[in-house]
Write a protein that holds these residues in place. Sequence first.
Motif, PDB file in Angstrom:
ATOM      1  N   GLY A   1       3.979   4.929  13.484  1.00 41.41           N
ATOM      2  CA  GLY A   1       4.688   3.824  14.111  1.00 41.41           C
ATOM      3  C   GLY A   1       5.257   4.171  15.477  1.00 41.41           C
ATOM      4  O   GLY A   1       5.486   5.331  15.803  1.00 41.41           O
ATOM      5  N   LEU A   2       5.498   3.138  16.256  1.00 44.58           N
ATOM      6  CA  LEU A   2       6.123   3.306  17.565  1.00 44.58           C
ATOM      7  C   LEU A   2       7.594   3.651  17.335  1.00 44.58           C
ATOM      8  O   LEU A   2       8.358   2.830  16.829  1.00 44.58           O
ATOM      9  CB  LEU A   2       5.974   2.022  18.377  1.00 44.58           C
TER      10      LEU A   2
ATOM     11  N   HIS B   1      13.350   0.648  21.985  1.00 44.05           N
ATOM     12  CA  HIS B   1      13.272  -0.143  23.225  1.00 44.05           C
ATOM     13  C   HIS B   1      11.825  -0.556  23.508  1.00 44.05           C
ATOM     14  O   HIS B   1      11.567  -1.706  23.886  1.00 44.05           O
ATOM     15  CB  HIS B   1      13.852   0.649  24.398  1.00 44.05           C
ATOM     16  N   GLN B   2      10.890   0.369  23.315  1.00 45.52           N
ATOM     17  CA  GLN B   2       9.476   0.037  23.532  1.00 45.52           C
ATOM     18  C   GLN B   2       8.991  -1.012  22.540  1.00 45.52           C
ATOM     19  O   GLN B   2       8.174  -1.860  22.865  1.00 45.52           O
ATOM     20  CB  GLN B   2       8.605   1.298  23.460  1.00 45.52           C
TER      21      GLN B   2
ATOM     22  N   PHE C   1       2.346  -4.308  20.075  1.00 45.71           N
ATOM     23  CA  PHE C   1       2.008  -2.922  19.739  1.00 45.71           C
ATOM     24  C   PHE C   1       2.859  -2.434  18.573  1.00 45.71           C
ATOM     25  O   PHE C   1       2.383  -1.704  17.707  1.00 45.71           O
ATOM     26  CB  PHE C   1       2.167  -2.007  20.953  1.00 45.71           C
ATOM     27  N   ALA C   2       4.127  -2.860  18.542  1.00 48.82           N
ATOM     28  CA  ALA C   2       5.006  -2.480  17.427  1.00 48.82           C
ATOM     29  C   ALA C   2       4.441  -3.015  16.113  1.00 48.82           C
ATOM     30  O   ALA C   2       4.405  -2.303  15.107  1.00 48.82           O
ATOM     31  CB  ALA C   2       6.420  -3.015  17.658  1.00 48.82           C
TER      32      ALA C   2
ATOM     33  N   SER D   1      13.190  -4.779  12.306  1.00 45.10           N
ATOM     34  CA  SER D   1      12.401  -5.746  11.530  1.00 45.10           C
ATOM     35  C   SER D   1      11.073  -5.153  11.090  1.00 45.10           C
ATOM     36  O   SER D   1      10.632  -5.377   9.953  1.00 45.10           O
ATOM     37  CB  SER D   1      12.162  -7.018  12.342  1.00 45.10           C
ATOM     38  N   MET D   2      10.426  -4.398  11.957  1.00 50.75           N
ATOM     39  CA  MET D   2       9.147  -3.772  11.599  1.00 50.75           C
ATOM     40  C   MET D   2       9.342  -2.727  10.497  1.00 50.75           C
ATOM     41  O   MET D   2       8.550  -2.648   9.558  1.00 50.75           O
ATOM     42  CB  MET D   2       8.496  -3.111  12.820  1.00 50.75           C
ATOM     43  N   LYS D   3      10.398  -1.930  10.612  1.00 53.03           N
ATOM     44  CA  LYS D   3      10.669  -0.909   9.595  1.00 53.03           C
ATOM     45  C   LYS D   3      10.953  -1.562   8.241  1.00 53.03           C
ATOM     46  O   LYS D   3      10.434  -1.131   7.211  1.00 53.03           O
ATOM     47  CB  LYS D   3      11.829  -0.009  10.016  1.00 53.03           C
ATOM     48  N   LEU D   4      11.784  -2.612   8.229  1.00 51.71           N
ATOM     49  CA  LEU D   4      12.087  -3.297   6.969  1.00 51.71           C
ATOM     50  C   LEU D   4      10.844  -3.956   6.379  1.00 51.71           C
ATOM     51  O   LEU D   4      10.658  -3.953   5.155  1.00 51.71           O
ATOM     52  CB  LEU D   4      13.198  -4.330   7.180  1.00 51.71           C
TER      53      LEU D   4
END
Length: 173
Positions: free
Chosen positions: A56-57, A61-62, A69-70, A126-129
């Motif tokens: 994962g990214l 911030h990115q 991309f995230a 949000s992506m991690k969850l």
Amino acid sequence: VMGIDRRSPGPGPDNEPKTVRPQRFVQGELKDVFDETAEFLASVPVAQRGVFHLAGLADAHQCQCHPDFAFASHIETTFSVLEMCRRIGGATLFYPSTGLVYGQSCQKPVVENSPVIDDSGSVYVSMKLSAESMIRLYARHYGVGGIIGRLANIYGPGMGDNTIIGRILSQVR
């Protein structure tokens, strides 16, 4: 051990030689080397089938600046890894999440069963969850082992000034 990375396995940050090298290295995106990776994982004894998903990214911030991309690096890749583990069977996925899922106003100290708070407006959180949710779903319904570590204040070579530890180390230098 098999390593997969979109970059070359050459020297690490600051041209430091990498001290640990996988027995086998594949350069490319997981989707492009999926079959080769699945074949390798299937050849490993069931009791030793583990996947460390570090794709994962990592820069929050990115992630905010590049949500496309995230999403690809966190959600699509996590789904691909989970599908590979499901199809092969007997694999455990180790996933590094983030302590940021507990929010800024959480009770201290934070413990494993502290409630998560997704009110930050952060694409990264949000992506991690979302990835954690998929891992729990695959563990419950498909028997894929899942271990989620909610890490905080990670540091090491090559880190930027966009984290608190990175800023402190930069100021010390």
